[in-house]
Every structure is written in structure tokens, then in C-alpha cells.
Design a protein around this motif. Structure first.
Motif, mmCIF file in Angstrom:
data_model
loop_
_atom_site.group_PDB
_atom_site.id
_atom_site.type_symbol
_atom_site.label_atom_id
_atom_site.label_comp_id
_atom_site.label_asym_id
_atom_site.label_seq_id
_atom_site.Cartn_x
_atom_site.Cartn_y
_atom_site.Cartn_z
ATOM 1 N N LEU A 258 0.819 -1.210 0.000
ATOM 2 C CA LEU A 258 0.000 0.000 0.000
ATOM 3 C C LEU A 258 0.855 1.264 0.000
ATOM 4 N N GLU A 259 0.316 2.295 -0.634
ATOM 5 C CA GLU A 259 0.934 3.615 -0.601
ATOM 6 C C GLU A 259 0.264 4.515 0.436
ATOM 7 N N GLU A 260 -1.053 4.333 0.613
ATOM 8 C CA GLU A 260 -1.800 5.122 1.587
ATOM 9 C C GLU A 260 -2.793 4.227 2.329
ATOM 10 N N VAL A 261 -2.933 4.486 3.609
ATOM 11 C CA VAL A 261 -3.963 3.825 4.413
ATOM 12 C C VAL A 261 -4.744 4.903 5.134
ATOM 13 N N LEU A 262 -6.054 4.904 4.921
ATOM 14 C CA LEU A 262 -6.938 5.762 5.698
ATOM 15 C C LEU A 262 -7.531 4.921 6.812
ATOM 16 N N THR A 263 -7.549 5.466 7.991
ATOM 17 C CA THR A 263 -8.102 4.714 9.112
ATOM 18 C C THR A 263 -8.851 5.674 10.015
ATOM 19 N N GLY A 264 -9.653 5.121 10.888
ATOM 20 C CA GLY A 264 -10.465 5.948 11.771
ATOM 21 C C GLY A 264 -11.669 5.166 12.239
ATOM 22 N N GLY A 265 -12.774 5.867 12.452
ATOM 23 C CA GLY A 265 -13.961 5.231 12.998
ATOM 24 C C GLY A 265 -13.902 5.115 14.498
ATOM 25 N N ASP A 266 -12.736 5.406 15.073
ATOM 26 C CA ASP A 266 -12.543 5.406 16.519
ATOM 27 C C ASP A 266 -11.210 6.094 16.768
ATOM 28 N N VAL A 267 -10.898 6.333 18.043
ATOM 29 C CA VAL A 267 -9.641 6.981 18.387
ATOM 30 C C VAL A 267 -8.478 6.067 17.997
ATOM 31 N N LEU A 268 -7.482 6.636 17.293
ATOM 32 C CA LEU A 268 -6.361 5.834 16.817
ATOM 33 C C LEU A 268 -5.380 5.532 17.950
ATOM 34 N N SER A 269 -4.682 4.410 17.801
ATOM 35 C CA SER A 269 -3.626 4.025 18.734
ATOM 36 C C SER A 269 -2.284 4.491 18.179
ATOM 37 N N HIS A 280 7.014 0.160 7.518
ATOM 38 C CA HIS A 280 6.786 0.515 6.112
ATOM 39 C C HIS A 280 7.077 2.003 5.920
ATOM 40 N N PRO A 281 8.343 2.364 5.700
ATOM 41 C CA PRO A 281 8.757 3.768 5.697
ATOM 42 C C PRO A 281 8.109 4.636 4.631
ATOM 43 N N SER A 282 7.622 4.045 3.540
ATOM 44 C CA SER A 282 7.038 4.864 2.475
ATOM 45 C C SER A 282 5.522 4.994 2.576
ATOM 46 N N LEU A 283 4.909 4.363 3.558
ATOM 47 C CA LEU A 283 3.451 4.361 3.675
ATOM 48 C C LEU A 283 2.950 5.651 4.321
ATOM 49 N N GLN A 284 1.926 6.265 3.729
ATOM 50 C CA GLN A 284 1.261 7.426 4.325
ATOM 51 C C GLN A 284 -0.001 6.958 5.042
ATOM 52 N N ILE A 285 -0.123 7.309 6.315
ATOM 53 C CA ILE A 285 -1.310 6.962 7.100
ATOM 54 C C ILE A 285 -2.117 8.228 7.342
ATOM 55 N N ILE A 286 -3.430 8.116 7.147
ATOM 56 C CA ILE A 286 -4.325 9.270 7.238
ATOM 57 C C ILE A 286 -5.418 8.958 8.248
ATOM 58 N N ASN A 287 -5.610 9.834 9.198
ATOM 59 C CA ASN A 287 -6.699 9.686 10.167
ATOM 60 C C ASN A 287 -7.926 10.384 9.585
ATOM 61 N N GLY A 288 -8.972 9.604 9.321
ATOM 62 C CA GLY A 288 -10.188 10.160 8.735
ATOM 63 C C GLY A 288 -11.315 10.216 9.748
ATOM 64 N N TYR A 289 -12.027 11.315 9.764
ATOM 65 C CA TYR A 289 -13.149 11.487 10.689
ATOM 66 C C TYR A 289 -14.366 11.959 9.914
ATOM 67 N N GLY A 290 -15.522 11.421 10.247
ATOM 68 C CA GLY A 290 -16.749 11.941 9.676
ATOM 69 C C GLY A 290 -17.931 11.039 9.936
ATOM 70 N N PRO A 291 -19.098 11.618 10.176
ATOM 71 C CA PRO A 291 -20.321 10.833 10.360
ATOM 72 C C PRO A 291 -20.953 10.491 9.014
ATOM 73 N N THR A 292 -21.814 9.482 9.014
ATOM 74 C CA THR A 292 -22.564 9.133 7.814
ATOM 75 C C THR A 292 -23.335 10.337 7.287
ATOM 76 N N GLU A 293 -23.799 11.178 8.224
ATOM 77 C CA GLU A 293 -24.591 12.355 7.844
ATOM 78 C C GLU A 293 -23.776 13.396 7.093
ATOM 79 N N ASN A 294 -22.464 13.253 7.061
ATOM 80 C CA ASN A 294 -21.633 14.150 6.245
ATOM 81 C C ASN A 294 -20.780 13.351 5.275
#
Length: 934
Positions: A258-269, A280-294
Motif C-alpha cells: 500500500l501507498e496510503e492507508v486511511l483509518t479511523g472510525g474510533d480513536v487511533l492508537s 513501512h517507511p514509504s506508507l502514508q497513514i491518514i486519520n479520517g473522521y466523519g459521520p454518515t450524515e456528512n
């Protein structure tokens, strides 16, 4: 702005030959997928589906499913995903609520929806019929027309349907920068269709010329996910925080392609994020937040590798608004709060949904007029946040009774409604707590006066909940109480309920002791996940486990019990005895007694809550770690002019004189005023003691403590190297030496205190610490011995916190050494532990300290926890060796075995070992042999 289907047609025209979708059955280009969806649209129209009408779909992830969704949108209709894992009562409600014109299902799902209201259609039938159909023309949808309705948990006891418009999908995936969405993107499709992460997984690639890479197994194991990421060539993935952590713990290699991983849905560790980043030194990790309503995401945070958050173990922010979204932090009157203050997050822009289906009052409550952009709509998330100084937003929790588990929002009141409807229940209360596998739900009920409490618990409630709620909403703990504690104003005191929660008692039958057979091994796995004994006949979901927990259990069973068990076996045989019987009938499961039951998670366990250090080329732990990751050589090689030794030039030019040594910077600098040390006192004090005092303070800071305000006893356990500073800089001539020795112990106190090995007591004095303070010296093992002493004192209750570590700085620093064949020193100033070319070590300088607490106390005090010490092995190797400075194989093995036994672990479960490799031809083989023997 065109609708979603129109945008897809534009992509088809531009990227007709590009790969659009791939699954286990094959792959399809944009031209082929577009044409197939247009023919399917014709068949749907023939079935009576009209623009604006709803089409419920209960189908798995597949190429056919993507063609079906495109066909529904092409007609101008609205798709409503149904999860076949939902209980029948919930499916009945959703179908009745959305009143679909068609219900499209596949395979086994056909039977479960056979008598629901609506026209039932088999996906295989319409797929076959579409082969001879003409392509349907595109219905011109408006940007505000609904695209899909997704049902989420509701506080009144029934799910609520979120109406998501076409513009919201386009805003999520078109013209965005929070993630890479391009023709080169291969986005993993893993989420259930009824989970709004699927919106990004489907439309992210398909509306940008990329490829949707589908894992079409309904309940894939961690092994399958890891293998399919590689097989499908996925470049991007969205994973719930729980799944992210599970892969990090059990299948770290999954992130490799993978080049990018989006994660979230709860508080990250932060620990798991750092673990994945390091691997994995080249991997970009992204914390995503948002409700279904948005629509899936409102904010994102691209986690930097060099940020202070990960280095310090702090909470990872949710970032800031993505394009097409506005975010505001407001009070209860929608007035913006002050800079840095806590408020509710409200979101606006094109991602805001149209409201809740058939719920006008709730829609009016949550979807309000946009006071910042007249004519638009804001959604009140109910999430409490605060904007940091750097502009990123920190998520702080909820202001209501809503939680997230496995990335899904859950209204606790919905569970209470379901409980109150259970037979024999007079009242119910539900609360969330942090369980061994993450956030969990505890349920408390009062039985009717004429109902038998044990019968209510064992027979009625669980069965009722299984028929009313999906598995991820099942309580992990269930108690029947005679009465509920109340607050002073007469409301149920949920904090008091949780305070009395005894998870060890959450069994409906007596838990059997773990034995050496297969059932005992399996029970140990589930007890480790749940943190308490399990009834081997209870359903896994009744015990409070969720699908993600079973994925974790499967990975552990593969490793520790049997390599020939499939994840589906845990669903087909959903209790310990049933699974054990299946394994006994299928495989040879003769026990070799090598797997032992783990100790109670908190029994004697000690947490590392703070740390600090100084190292060659690194002023702190973060810089030290960065040097390791970058493979930097931190040994200094000197020019002859830099040397501070007393050898004459001829010796310095000798071929055997190695001019190399790791040195510490700025050891002559000390903030004496900060620690209340007089200048004369500081000058006479060993720099090792000064340095340890500094890092001790920093360890408290790292853990979030001021030593002056700690009420309990804090111990100090530490050691130093020989005080060469005293010899070289204090005892400057024979007269000073004679004066010091003549007045030893009676006079010359400043020299005595500064010179003596008082590192522990001096630190305790300067920081006002009142626990045991013990200095020690065990040569190369001094710092680890200090930690073992601290662990022993914490376990014995002699202190509540403990500093443990050591420091070694010898003078002069800029000096070399003479290499001798077969000796300890390396011939070239390079230390190569456990290497075939190892020829010797290099002695240097450094300092490190950890702040320790009992794990129970650290958890209760919500301290940061870097690691947990569960076992310590300490001994001496006596005379059974070749010499005093040589190690002993048997003695090393004994020390390791003692640590294993005290920790209560199976040595086979150890995944990482840090060893004392000196790179000497004698030491390393003995060290390695001792490890193997242990």
C-alpha cells in the motif's frame, strides 16, 4: 454539476480501456463495466423501477454489485444497502421504513428476505437478462437528488435512514487532496455496503479513472486480507481503527504493497500507527473522521512521520476540513467558542446529507440552518473537539449517548429500548466502558418481580437481543440487578453501575479450568481477548465478542493452536466446545503441553509510563529512534588533533590505536539554577549525576507529572560508571588528593557527595521523592538490574512509582583505544553485534531512565503506556565459566527462563528479542546459544 452516473460516463469516455474493477472472478474495463451497467438499467426499468424510487440491495461485494449500483443510479433511483448480518426484526423495519420498489438479493440472502414487502429480484436473474438488453439512456439527475439511503443506529430503538445526495459523493471523491485518487489508484473494497466507508471505496476509484480492488469473501480473515491486498495490487485502503490495529499486531506485512492507508472510525492508537510506519517507511497513514450524515469524511489528518504526536504518544488529531466542507467549533447556541476552547463540531458544505427518512423532528434537530453561510445547512455532529495551536482539531468525545464500535455509530438508547422489550425485564440501563479489546457495552437489567433472575439472564435476554440487534451492538457484559443506583436527582447512576462491573463474573455457567487439551487452549485464547474466564458452551457473540474480535482470535489460534483452522469455522462453530470438537474431528490435536495459560493481564504487571535519555548523536529518545530508522553511524572517528588522551604522538600513530568512540554532546552544560544547585556544588558533582537528574525530570514530564505534586512514594533505582570526572578534573594534583583522603568522611563533604555513587539518593533529594533510593553497580547489566529492583519494589507496594535507569559518561570522551587480537575492542571502531564479521565492541556513553507504575494504577490514572513489564529474570552465573568477564550459556538460559515463567508466557509467542550483543567472538555465540537454549 452532473450526477454520479453522468460523472462515471465522463470517466468511461476518457479511460475506456483502463481497468475499472477486479475481484476473484476476473476484471473489467471501464467500457465493459459502463456498458453492462447500462444494460442492467434497462432490466431494472422493465421491473418497474422509476427515478426517485428506492431499490434495496442485499448483495455481497463483487463486480456484479458495482454494475448493479451504477445501473440503479443510471435510472435515477436510490439504492438502500441491507446487511444480511442484521437480525430479521431490523431488516423488517428498514424495508418497511424505506418502502423499496425492488429488493435485489443474491444467494443465501434470497431466503432471508423472501417475504419482506417489495418485489424480490434475484441478482443472477437480472444479470442474465441484461446480456440481451439494450443499454438504457442516462437519466439526468440533479446534484441534490438522493443517491443512497444508509441506516445507522437510532436513539429511539429503531435505526434511522440517512439520505445522501449525489453532490455529497462527488464532493467526497472529486477534486480532493486528503488522499490520492487518480487513474493510478487501486482502492481496496473491503467494507460492507451498509457501512459508509464503502462510499469512498467504490466511488473514489470509479469517478477518477482508478480501479476498485474487491475482496469478495464475505468475512475475510486477517490472512485473506493480507494476501488479497498483495494479489489485487491495492495502493490505497480504508480500515477501521480496530482492523488497522489487528493487522498491525498479527499481519504487519499486509501494509507492504500500500501507498496510503486511511483509518479511523474510533480513536487511533499511536503505538500501532508508529509500528506500521516503522515497518513501512514509504506508507502514508491518514486519520479520517466523519459521520454518515456528512458522507464518510469531514476532516482528515495526514500523519507526519516526524511529528511530536507519535514521538510523545499523544492523541492523533482528526485534522481539518476536507475540500467542499466547512467545520466550526461552537457552543450550544452555535456561537463559535474561543481559540483552544472545547465545543461541538458542526459541519457544512456539499457533504451534508438531506436529513433522515421519515424523521422530520430528528432532522430539524440535527440538520440546522447554516449561520455561517445563509441558505445552506449545518449538521450537528454531537462530537466535542478543540482546535490545536497548529490548526489541527483534536477529537475529545461525545456530548450524548452515542459511541463508535468497529467504525459504526451506536446509540446506547437503542440497546436500552431493545432490553426493555425483552421478556421478564422491568427496567434496563446501558453504558460503555473500555474492555480488553477496545470500547465495549455493558447492560444492566432489573427483572420483573415474578421473574427468576437467573432464568432471565440465561434464557431470555440474550436470545431477544440476538433477534433485535446486529452483533456489533451486543453487550459484552450483562448483569441482572435487584435495583439500580441513583444519582441525587433520581436518575440512574451509570458511573456507579460501571464501577461495580465485575467482568470475571459475566458467565452464565461455571467456567471450566483450562486444561492441556484443545478446548483448554481455545479457551485461553478467548480469555485473553475478554480478560475473564469464559463459559465454553456460550456463543462467542453472547460473550461480547464481535466479528473483528473473531478475526483477532483466528490469527492467534493459527499461531498458537492449529494452523488448519479457517475463520469461517469460528462462525460455524461459535463456542469453545463446538470449535474444539470440530478441530478434534478434523485434525490431530494431540497436546504437547507447550502452550500455557497466560496470567491475569494485570497480575504483577508494571507499566512504562515515561522515558527519557541521552545518546551519542541524539539528545532524546525520539532522535535516538530516528537514528536507528535511518541506520546512522553515531560513533565518532577522531582526527589526531581532536584527541584528549595523554598518550604521546608515537602511540597515537600506532596502527593498533583506534581513534573512535561514541560521545555525548554538551555534558559540560547543566542548568544548576533550575535544580537549586550552587555553582561550586555543580562543578564538583559528577556529570553523570547531573545528567541523570535532568533525564529523571524529563521522564516525569514525558508522563505528564510534576514530581513536586505526587502524593505517593516514588522510588529511584540507578547506577553509574566509575567517576572518571572526579579523577581527572577534581583531584587535580597530589595535594588535592592528600587533602581529600585525609578528611574523607568527616570533611570535604562537597567533593564526597559529588564524587560518591549517590545518583539515586541525590536525584530523590533534588526532586523531593520519598520512596526507596538505591544506587547499584552490576557492570554491563546495571540499568536492567535497576529496572528489576524497581519492579520488585512496585510489586511489593514499597513505592507507587519508580524511576529506573543508568548513566555512563567517562572522561576524557575524545579518546581511542588499543586493539588486541581476540580482545574486546573492535579493530575499526565499528560494533557489529551478531554479525559474521563481528570482531569486537566499542565502549561509549549514554543515559536512559524509565518511569514505572503498576499497570492497574497506570490504567486507572489514564497514563500513557509505552510498554508493560510482565516478567524479570535475574541471577548470577557463578564460577562455571572460562573467566570472570566471560558469560555463561546455562546461566543466561536460566535467567531468560525465569523471566518467561514469571511473565506466564509461551516462549514461542515472543516476536522480538533485544539482546546484549557485544560483537565479540566469545560473547555473541554464548549469548545466542543461551537464547536458543531458553
Amino acid at each position: 454539476m452532473p450526477g454520479v452516473a453522468a460523472r462515471f460516463d465522463e470517466v468511461c469516455a476518457e479511460f475506456a480501456d483502463h481497468l475499472a474493477v477486479i475481484d476473484s472472478t476476473g476484471e473489467e474495463s471501464y467500457a465493459a463495466l459502463g456498458e453492462r451497467s447500462a444494460r442492467l438499467a434497462t432490466v431494472l426499468q422493465g421491473k418497474g423501477l422509476q427515478p426517485g424510487e428506492r431499490c434495496a440491495i442485499m448483495v455481497p461485494r463483487s463486480r456484479d454489485t458495482l454494475a448493479l449500483i451504477l445501473a440503479i443510479l443510471r435510472v435515477g433511483a436510490v439504492y438502500v444497502p441491507l446487511d444480511p448480518a442484521y437480525p430479521r426484526a431490523q431488516l423488517d423495519f428498514i424495508v418497511a421504513d424505506c418502502a423499496p420498489r425492488l429488493i435485489i438479493a443474491e444467494g443465501s440472502a434470497l431466503a432471508s428476505v423472501g417475504d419482506l414487502n417489495g418485489v424480490l429480484v434475484d441478482l443472477a436473474d437480472i444479470a442474465a437478462a441484461s446480456e440481451a438488453a439494450d443499454p438504457a439512456p442516462l437519466h439526468a439527475s440533479h446534484r441534490d437528488d438522493p443517491a443512497y439511503i444508509m441506516y445507522t443506529s437510532g436513539s429511539t430503538g429503531k435505526p434511522k435512514g440517512v439520505i445522501v445526495p449525489q453532490r455529497a459523493i462527488l464532493r467526497l471523491v472529486h477534486g480532493q487532496t486528503f488522499t490520492a485518487l487518480s487513474p493510478q489508484t487501486r482502492f481496496l473494497n473491503l467494507a460492507p455496503l451498509a457501512f459508509d466507508a464503502s462510499t469512498l471505496e467504490i466511488w473514489g476509484p470509479l469517478l477518477n479513472g482508478g480501479c476498485a480492488a474487491i475482496i469478495d469473501e464475505v468475512q475475510p480473515s486477517l490472512d485473506t486480507i493480507a494476501a488479497d491486498i498483495a494479489r489485487l495490487g491495492a495502493t490505497s485502503a480504508w480500515l477501521t481503527a480496530g482492523l488497522f490495529n489487528a493487522l498491525a499486531d498479527h499481519r504487519l506485512e499486509a501494509f507492504g504493497p500500500l501507498e496510503e492507508v486511511l483509518t479511523g472510525g474510533d480513536v487511533l492508537s499511536p503505538v500501532h500507527v508508529r509500528k506500521v510506519m516503522d515497518a513501512h517507511p514509504s506508507l502514508q497513514i491518514i486519520n479520517g473522521y466523519g459521520p454518515t450524515e456528512n458522507t464518510t469524511f469531514s476532516c482528515c489528518y495526514r500523519i507526519p512521520r516526524d511529528g511530536e504526536t507519535l514521538a510523545n504518544g499523544g492523541a492523533i488529531p482528526i485534522g481539518d476540513a476536507i475540500a467542499g466542507t466547512s467545520v466550526h467549533i461552537v457552543d450550544d447556541k452555535l456561537v463559535p467558542v474561543g481559540e483552544g476552547e472545547v465545543g461541538e463540531l458542526v459541519v457544512g458544505g456539499d457533504g451534508v446529507a438531506l436529513g433522515y427518512l421519515n424523521r422530520p423532528e430528528l432532522t430539524a434537530q440535527k440538520f440546522v440552518d447554516d449561520v455561517f453561510s445563509p441558505g445552506a445547512t449545518l449538521y450537528r455532529t454531537g462530537d466535542l473537539v478543540r482546535r490545536r495551536a497548529d490548526g489541527a482539531i483534536d477529537f475529545l468525545g461525545r456530548n450524548d449517548r452515542q459511541i463508535k464500535i468497529a467504525g459504526k455509530r451506536i446509540e446506547l438508547d437503542e440497546i436500552e429500548h431493545a432490553l426493555r422489550a425483552a421478556p421478564g425485564v422491568a427496567d434496563a440501563a446501558v453504558a460503555a466502558f473500555e474492555g480488553p479489546t477496545g470500547k465495549a457495552i455493558a447492560a444492566f437489567v432489573k427483572a420483573d418481580a415474578d421473574a427468576d433472575a437467573s432464568a432471565v439472564l440465561q434464557d431470555g435476554i440474550r436470545a431477544h437481543l440476538k433477534s433485535a440487534l446486529p452483533d456489533y451492538m451486543m453487550p459484552a457484559a450483562l448483569r441482572v440487578l435487584p435495583d439500580f443506583p441513583l444519582t441525587p436527582n433520581g436518575k440512574i447512576d451509570r458511573k456507579a453501575l460501571l464501577a461495580g462491573l465485575d467482568t470475571a463474573a459475566d458467565t452464565s455457567a461455571a467456567a471450566q479450568p483450562v486444561d492441556g487439551e484443545i478446548a483448554g487452549k481455545l479457551a485461553s485464547v478467548f480469555e485473553g481477548l475478554l480478560g475473564h474466564a469464559v463459559d465454553r458452551h456460550s456463543n462467542f457473540f453472547d460473550l461480547g465478542l464481535r466479528s473483528l474480535d473473531l478475526m483477532r482470535a483466528h490469527a492467534i489460534i493459527l499461531r498458537d493452536v492449529s494452523a488448519k483452522v479457517a475463520l469461517v469455522d469460528l462462525f460455524r462453530h461459535p463456542n469453545v466446545e463446538a470449535l474444539a470438537a470440530h478441530l478434534r474431528a478434523t485434525f490431530d490435536t494431540a497436546s504437547d503441553g507447550s502452550i500455557r495459560r497466560c496470567r491475569d493481564a494485570n497480575s504483577g504487571a508494571i507499566a512504562v509510563v515515561g522515558m527519557s535519555g541521552r545518546f551519542p548523536g541524539a539528545q532524546n529518545v525520539a532522535e535516538f529512534w530516528a537514528n536507528i530508522l535511518a541506520a546512522r553511524d553515531c560513533i565518532t572517528h577522531f582526527d589526531a588533533t581532536e584527541l584528549e588522551d595523554t598518550f604521546d604522538e608515537s602511540l597515537r600513530r600506532d596502527a593498533s590505536y583506534v581513534k573512535a568512540r561514541p560521545v555525548l554532546a554538551d555534558v559540560d552544560r547543566f542548568d544548576a539554577g533550575f535544580f537549586g544547585v550552587l555553582a561550586r556544588e555543580a562543578a564538583l558533582t559528577d556529570p553523570q549525576q547531573r545528567l541523570f537528574l535532568e533525564i529523571a525530570w524529563e521522564a516525569f514530564e514525558d508522563a505528564g507529572y510534576d514530581p513536586a505534586t505526587i502524593a505517593g512514594a516514588v522510588g529511584v533505582f540507578a547506577g553509574t560508571s566509575m567517576n572518571t570526572y572526579f579523577l581527572k578534573h577534581v583531584l587535580s594534583d597530589r595535594g588535592v588528593i592528600d587533602e581529600f583522603t585525609s578528611q574523607f568522611q568527616i570533611g570535604e563533604y562537597q567533593k564526597l557527595v559529588g564524587a560518591g555513587d549517590f545518583v539515586a539518593t541525590r536525584t530523590a533529594y533534588k526532586l523531593g521523592l520519598r520512596g526507596p533510593a538505591i544506587s547499584m553497580q552490576t557492570a554491563c547489566s546495571t540499568s536492567l538490574t535497576a529496572i528489576s529492583m524497581a519492579v520488585e519494589n512496585l510489586r511489593a507496594g514499597r513505592c507507587d512509582m519508580a524511576l529506573a535507569g543508568g548513566v555512563s559518561v567517562t572522561f576524557p570522551q575524545k579518546r581511542g583505544y588499543f586493539y588486541q587480537e581476540g580482545g574486546m575492542g573492535a579493530p575499526d571502531g565499528v560494533c557489529r553485534p551478531f554479525d559474521a564479521d563481528a570482531k569486537g565492541t566499542v565502549f561509549g556513553c549514554g543515559a536512559g531512565v524509565v518511569l514505572l507504575k503498576r499497570l492497574d494504577d497506570a490504567i486507572a490514572d489514564e497514563d500513557p503506556i509505552y510498554a508493560v513489564i510482565r516478567g524479570v529474570g535475574i541471577n548470577n552465573d557463578g564460577s562455571d565459566k572460562v573467566g570472570f568477564t566471560a558469560p555463561s550459556v546455562d546461566a543466561q538460559a536460566r535467567a531468560i527462563a525465569i523471566a518467561h515463567a514469571e511473565a506466564g508466557i509461551d516462549p514461542a509467542s515472543v516476536g522480538y528479542i533485544e539482546a546484549h550483543g557485544t560483537a565479540t567472538p566469545l560473547g555473541d555465540p554464548i549469548e545466542f546459544t543461551g537464547l536458543v537454549q531458553a
